[in-house]
Design an enzyme around this catalytic site. Structure first.
Site, short mmCIF file in Angstrom:
data_model
loop_
_atom_site.label_atom_id
_atom_site.label_comp_id
_atom_site.label_asym_id
_atom_site.label_seq_id
_atom_site.Cartn_x
_atom_site.Cartn_y
_atom_site.Cartn_z
N ASP A 105 0.89 -1.37 0.13
CA ASP A 105 -0.06 0.05 -0.06
C ASP A 105 0.76 1.25 0.16
O ASP A 105 1.98 1.07 0.24
CB ASP A 105 -1.02 0.00 1.41
CG ASP A 105 -0.28 -0.15 2.42
OD1 ASP A 105 1.04 -0.78 2.64
OD2 ASP A 105 -0.60 0.59 3.68
N GLU A 168 0.01 -1.15 5.74
CA GLU A 168 1.38 -0.67 6.59
C GLU A 168 1.15 1.01 6.78
O GLU A 168 1.56 1.44 7.91
CB GLU A 168 2.77 -0.83 6.00
CG GLU A 168 3.86 -0.84 6.96
CD GLU A 168 4.51 0.64 6.93
OE1 GLU A 168 5.24 0.80 7.95
OE2 GLU A 168 4.27 1.43 5.99
#
Lengths: 476, 476
Positions: A105, A168
């Site tokens: 991400d 994350e």
């Protein structure tokens, strides 16, 4: 000869360089997998990135398992899956096993870009795009290394377990629980490697063995009343902003020294060995000023700067919610204002002691004000403890050898001032197994900011570095 | 008998009450004349309100002149016209002349409404809607009075000059220049009246003879660098937010006492007569707590509260621009942060002395920090000086008589803590002619906030009050 086989891998990486950029990094950057976007449309882009990565890993003959994490608390959105990919598909008990962590991400693009954030664009040897260095580039560099081994027909000398998450940049929601509940996954692991940080400079690679922790606080001053006009009421009511700035001014001085009693006493004493170690790191005040973009460094001595980044605590006031943050000429007295500040923690600061002392101090200082407002100090989110790995074990030895081979120079052993929460989650899951942070990108890559980039050279040589690390871990 | 004629006017106002609400106030509130909206679409709503008011005044046989103010600086928007309307159309030199100021623009609605902000809604005797009390209701109450005189066939005993502007809620841009350049307009004026403030309580009318001024400051701390990650850089750079909160903490203490040296020395000494005057004002600590919605009052004594609202200076910190004002858990060190604060000034505080001492003090305190950031303190916008009118002249005598007649009780003589800049502009234009603030609405009307209202009784009795004021000014 070992080095000959690695030469073949390296040669293949050079041959495939354009392919790695055009067919792997470019399509990955094109997917705006912003985990903090809580719309379904936004989340679908993160899922699309899960699909992309799973397909890539499948294409490299890895077994791919997608592990669902459930619904994101407070939303009706499914968390993106953790991808667990194993290569070879069947565990080879004659080889050692490395766990590789990365995240797929990205941060929101924000303002200030001179290129399109989700279109990878090469300029002067730099590959611009959101996620290019944090963390899609490094994640894909692992895949590049694997593909090069395969195409060069060199047997990968270790068992690989890839562990890639998609939350994350949003606090790794669900990952700690995942790591806790999947211990069989970590059974055969001999060491772990995370490539999600940066060189200290633009000149010299490094290996990272420590991280600061973080305790994040909300400090709220309020009264029960309504928003008031400062003309009509200024001077005869207790104003929350007044009390708030007085309390904030008691946290840290201009030189960054934390004023909360008992906090600095928790910090590990500096050893003479440590001072010697810091002096060997290639880092100048000019490097630092280039990175921060100004001469606002507190310390003239680069070692002191590094020690205050790596091994001393710090306190930052991030902002105030509930007051007027516009640049307009407004005249209100706000009834409830909340300051956000965080303390970066280091060995041997006990997280709870830091929290207790901070809260008690602010409450005592508030009492001294004699105000009729109320004061509330509380932890915001989960605190991440500091992390300190080893730096001389077989994991780091492999990292050092790989760096020497690829860059033909030694590397610095550094810590990071920031906090990477998953490191702790992995350390907890791995027990006493070694974790190493092995950065691919440089200090000037601008992760999280506009115009994030990774140098093409770092992306390609980094692919070699990660492949060489496997090699030297298997062949010390 | 004078009172008989006024009785006829009052009777007519009662007869027309529904008409005044439905055909005058409701359509006015329906027009969202938000002067701070800098879109063309938004500005057109202000123009629509100019049209509405001009049509209403024309319908009451007033001469209507629309005075353009030119382009709004920094935009390509035409400022809304000042409406000058005279009644009768031809000046009657046998009568005295009253200048009436009001404004027809409104604040943005903001959040928190339980009704539609631009739909006038009556509930429990209260008329809810943006502008109902600030200042469309009072402006239209003047028109109501005029219509009642006409329908009752009673000659209006004074010449009226209406002066209505459309930028008051945006700092009356262009009005000072207009007032300066139109002195012929003010030639025959004997007194002026502004109905744009509120009773001190919900029980007793008041006349207002003083306003605090305002000096508004920006305090900016910055370094030349970029936004930094607090983990990577906290502890080794001078953080602008740290310096900013330290400086802000030195401005004012929790009890509202201004700490800037030499500021309190500028304030006029309290006289024994003044203390006696304040004691006569009908105002309790409970009134004050009801208004502020909490018990965050600094003074237990209502006279002290009033003196600190009216005749002592105050300092409010309104907010900080450039830092993070969200409620998210963010971790940045911002390179440039600006706090906005204002000082309310009172007799005999010289505006320039206030500015000079504030700037010098903050610069000196910043020097003491030994920071490598930069510090800039500057005035934001134009300062409005305090205003102190007379309170015993023929203007106020008429106001007192009108209040006694309509409400059958005496009124308090008050000052306001806020600043109404146009009062100064008008005072400058009128020289030694008297200005009086004659409020129609009550302390709990909630101007600028959500659920702004005017009591229907205040709107109707207020129309009588304003009409009676004309009468008693002509017939003292």
């Amino acid at each position: 000869m070992a080095t000959d086989k690695l030469d073949l891998v390296f040669q293949k990486i050079d041959d495939l360089a354009t392919h790695f950029v055009v067919d792997r990094l470019a399509p990955a950057v094109k997917i705006p997998s912003i985990s903090s976007d809580q719309t379904l449309e936004g989340r679908k882009q993160v899922y699309a990135m899960t699909d992309f990565l799973a397909t890539q890993l499948g294409g490299l003959e890895a077994s791919v398992e997608r592990c669902p994490l459930g619904i994101q608390p407070g939303t009706d959105l499914q968390l993106p899956d953790v991808i667990i990919a194993k290569y070879p598909k069947v565990h080879d008990s004659k080889k050692k096993t490395i766990l590789i962590y990365g995240h797929y991400d990205v941060q929101p693009p924000g303002d200030g870009w001179t290129t399109k954030p989700f279109t990878l664009q090469e300029k002067d040897g730099k590959l611009y795009g959101r996620g290019s260095t944090d963390d899609k580039g490094p994640v894909l560099a692992w895949l590049n290394a694997l593909e090069a081994y395969q195409q060069a027909k060199i047997d990968v000398p270790v068992n690989l377990i890839f562990c890639f998450e998609g939350m994350e940049e949003s606090g790794s929601i669900g990952f700690a629980a995942f790591a806790k509940s999947h211990h069989t996954l970590f059974e055969h692991v001999d060491a772990a490697c995370i490539s999600d940080n940066y060189w200290l400079t633009t000149r010299k690679p490094c290996l990272t063995y420590g991280l600061r922790g973080i305790n994040y606080f909300n400090l709220t001053i309020a009264h029960a009343g309504v928003q008031l006009h400062s003309g009509m009421f200024g001077g005869c009511v207790y104003e929350p902003m007044t009390d708030l700035v007085i309390l904030l001014s008691k946290l840290v001085n201009s030189q960054g020294h934390i004023l909360i009693p008992g906090i600095n006493e928790l910090v590990e004493q500096v050893s003479t060995e440590e001072i010697t170690d810091y002096a060997t790191i290639e880092f100048t005040t000019q490097d630092f000023q280039n990175t921060i973009g100004s001469d606002a460094n507190i310390y003239d001595n680069p070692e002191e700067t590094l020690m205050h980044r790596f091994r001393y605590p710090s306190l930052t006031i991030h902002g105030i919610a509930g007051a007027d943050s516009s640049s307009d000429q407004t005249t209100a007295i706000y009834p409830k204002v909340t300051a956000k500040f965080s303390i970066r923690t280091v060995p041997c600061m006990n997280q709870e002691a830091v929290t207790d002392r901070t809260i008690r101090y602010l409450e005592q200082e508030f009492q001294k004000l004699g105000s009729k407002n109320t004061c509330k100090v509380e932890l915001f989110g989960e605190s991440a403890p500091y992390w300190l790995g080893s730096k001389d074990d077989s994991n780091f030895t492999a990292g050092k050898a790989a760096t020497q081979r690829v860059y033909n120079k030694g590397c610095d052993l550094t810590r990071e001032g920031g906090s990477i929460g998953v490191t702790l989650d992995l350390q907890n899951a791995l027990g006493d197994k070694s974790i190493m942070l092995l950065p691919v990108g440089m200090s000037d890559d601008g992760a999280h900011g506009p115009n994030e980039k990774i140098n093409k050279e770092n992306y390609i040589e980094g692919s070699k570095l990660l492949g060489a690390y496997w090699w030297y871990f298997a062949n010390p």
